[in-house]
Design a protein around this motif. Sequence first.
Motif, short mmCIF file in Angstrom:
data_model
loop_
_atom_site.label_atom_id
_atom_site.label_comp_id
_atom_site.label_asym_id
_atom_site.label_seq_id
_atom_site.Cartn_x
_atom_site.Cartn_y
_atom_site.Cartn_z
N ASN A 170 15.68 20.45 -12.52
CA ASN A 170 14.39 20.83 -11.95
C ASN A 170 13.83 19.73 -11.04
O ASN A 170 13.12 20.00 -10.07
CB ASN A 170 13.39 21.12 -13.07
CG ASN A 170 13.80 22.32 -13.92
OD1 ASN A 170 14.65 23.11 -13.51
ND2 ASN A 170 13.22 22.44 -15.10
N GLU A 193 20.06 13.52 -14.71
CA GLU A 193 18.85 13.96 -14.00
C GLU A 193 17.79 12.86 -14.09
O GLU A 193 17.73 12.13 -15.09
CB GLU A 193 18.31 15.25 -14.64
CG GLU A 193 16.99 15.71 -14.00
CD GLU A 193 16.57 17.13 -14.35
OE1 GLU A 193 17.22 17.75 -15.21
OE2 GLU A 193 15.58 17.60 -13.74
N ASN A 243 18.80 24.23 -7.35
CA ASN A 243 18.87 24.33 -8.81
C ASN A 243 17.94 25.42 -9.31
O ASN A 243 16.75 25.43 -8.96
CB ASN A 243 18.44 22.98 -9.43
CG ASN A 243 18.42 23.03 -10.95
OD1 ASN A 243 19.47 23.08 -11.59
ND2 ASN A 243 17.23 23.04 -11.54
N GLU A 244 18.46 26.33 -10.10
CA GLU A 244 17.67 27.33 -10.85
C GLU A 244 16.53 27.93 -10.04
O GLU A 244 15.39 27.99 -10.50
CB GLU A 244 17.12 26.71 -12.15
CG GLU A 244 18.20 26.36 -13.14
CD GLU A 244 17.70 26.00 -14.54
OE1 GLU A 244 16.48 25.86 -14.74
OE2 GLU A 244 18.54 25.86 -15.44
N GLU A 277 25.28 23.43 -16.37
CA GLU A 277 24.37 22.95 -17.43
C GLU A 277 24.70 23.75 -18.69
O GLU A 277 24.57 24.98 -18.69
CB GLU A 277 22.90 23.15 -17.07
CG GLU A 277 22.40 22.18 -16.03
CD GLU A 277 20.88 22.26 -15.82
OE1 GLU A 277 20.15 22.52 -16.80
OE2 GLU A 277 20.46 22.07 -14.67
N GLN A 315 22.46 16.57 -21.08
CA GLN A 315 22.66 15.61 -20.01
C GLN A 315 23.49 14.46 -20.58
O GLN A 315 23.94 14.57 -21.72
CB GLN A 315 21.32 15.15 -19.48
CG GLN A 315 20.49 16.33 -18.92
CD GLN A 315 19.19 15.90 -18.23
OE1 GLN A 315 18.84 14.75 -18.13
NE2 GLN A 315 18.44 16.90 -17.77
N TYR A 341 21.64 27.08 -22.75
CA TYR A 341 21.30 26.15 -23.84
C TYR A 341 21.13 26.97 -25.11
O TYR A 341 20.57 28.07 -25.07
CB TYR A 341 19.99 25.41 -23.52
CG TYR A 341 20.11 24.47 -22.34
CD1 TYR A 341 20.70 23.23 -22.48
CD2 TYR A 341 19.62 24.83 -21.09
CE1 TYR A 341 20.81 22.35 -21.40
CE2 TYR A 341 19.72 23.96 -20.00
CZ TYR A 341 20.31 22.73 -20.17
OH TYR A 341 20.42 21.86 -19.10
O1 AHR Z 1 18.53 19.86 -18.42
C1 AHR Z 1 17.15 20.11 -18.50
C2 AHR Z 1 16.66 21.18 -17.52
O2 AHR Z 1 17.17 22.42 -17.92
C3 AHR Z 1 17.11 21.04 -16.09
O3 AHR Z 1 16.29 20.21 -15.34
C4 AHR Z 1 17.00 22.45 -15.58
O4 AHR Z 1 17.89 22.70 -14.52
C5 AHR Z 1 17.24 23.30 -16.80
O5 AHR Z 1 16.28 24.29 -16.93
#
Ligand code: AHR
Length: 496
Positions: free
Chosen positions: A71, A26, A171-172, A291, A348, A243
């Motif tokens: 994002n 990213e 994305n999201e 992700e 990432q 995450y």
């Molecule tokens: O990977 C960091 C961020 O986490 C990304 O930009 C987003 O898609 C997610 O919320």
Amino acid sequence: TSARLTLDPAFRIAPVEPRLFGSFVEHMGRCVYTGVFEPGHPLADADGFRTDVLELTRELGVTLVRYPGGNFVSNYRWEDGVGPVEDRPVRLDLAWRSLEGNAFGLNEFMAWAAKAGVEPMMALNLGTRGVAEALELVEYTNYPGGTRLSELRRAHGVDKPHGVRLWCLGNELDGPWQMGHKTAREYGRLAAETARALKRFDPDLSLVACGSSNGGMPTFGAWEAEVLEATYEMVDHISLHAYYDPSDGDVDSFLASAADMDHMIRSIAATADHVGAKLRSRRRIKLSFDEWNVWYQSRFPGESALDWAEHPRLIEDDYDVTDAVVVGSLLITLLRNADRVGIACQAQLANVIAPIRTEPGGPAWRQSVFHPFALTARHARGQVLRVEPECPAITTARYGEAPAVWATATFDDATGETALFVVNRDRRGPCELEVALPAGLVPVEHLELADPDLSAVNSVAAPDRVVPRPGTGLRLDGRRAALTLPPVSWSIVRFA
Ligand code: AHR
């Protein structure tokens, strides 16, 4: 404690999908700039790509890389990143309140991906932009020549189309932090119309609709159902993001994070199948876990604390032994669900919550989490086998009871090699594991990632403090192998 499991090549889940070993680049912090791309670095090649990072990317075994966000993509104009570098504008990146100089863009990424030997997975901006801009980007990227945008690409020095097959429809977009955040109804319509137009351009494109940003979103499940009702016949995947960190110091729950990932996968697979049943469709939507990682979100001050710097140091988490064990267990979970998860990307690749770290002008090194990823990507081959350890449970505040031992295995028909990947989540002590083997198999390699100091990390000064080491005490007795899994450990045993 003790545990036992059986390896039987007859019990197959699905082939190992190479796309499970994806990563993510990213435009955020130092992932691109001074991560993969640093013109002027002593190890940069003629394109400005850091060759040390390219080598580590290959060693990591990454097969696919998602780009350019995240994002970031939801306020990105792809046109800013193509053409003569001196003409490219500096823009405000509203996602990370940073300045984007655009020296690296689409064609640089494609050149980097070719050198890294990875498949590109492009994300479209469906936050502040729409169908027209998505079509223009795809024409520029994939159309051979003779049209305005394909000729523009050729004028930019890229004669042949890039042939990108995988496209994320935004994305999201369920997240209020996202530029151009939408309701499920709004997003479902936009994703459907974008998908319809892209499939008209090329029916072989593989499209990923946005699922929920995480399992804790209030609309988790409902969002996917509504979006898939609008897009079912036109998309191939629905995305999942997750995450994990030991929030509130709850390490036992953190060690059981894979239980949550497993639950998310089952929930979204069931949601997709429910929509398919209602629509009387024969299609089966796959999951793109595009992700996932350990991310100490509590250490991130939030976007509002950021102040328009160019590639600032953002979320450069230092990963320790426990984090590596959790990453290993998340990879085990993705393999255990190989019949449903078609794509996965660790987020990432460099510096930003990443297995690869760099210093500007300085060295690159492997974080602890690099190792389970690299060994799994290298040795998970052939078919995923169903492996169900009989073992004690650990009790966690967040997920209730979770098996102390979490495992998967793969069997390669071509070579007969079988690889067992296994985690002991228990902090209280080792686990004696007995493995029932098919006739004729003997262990050929046993590596483990464990350490008396669970907070040990790799750093510039000590880049190999945390590495997998040969396991000791593996015994073979006829068709039974026995080994000791240290507390909080990730292990691989290869049999041939
Ligand atoms: O990977 C960091 C961020 O986490 C990304 O930009 C987003 O898609 C997610 O919320």
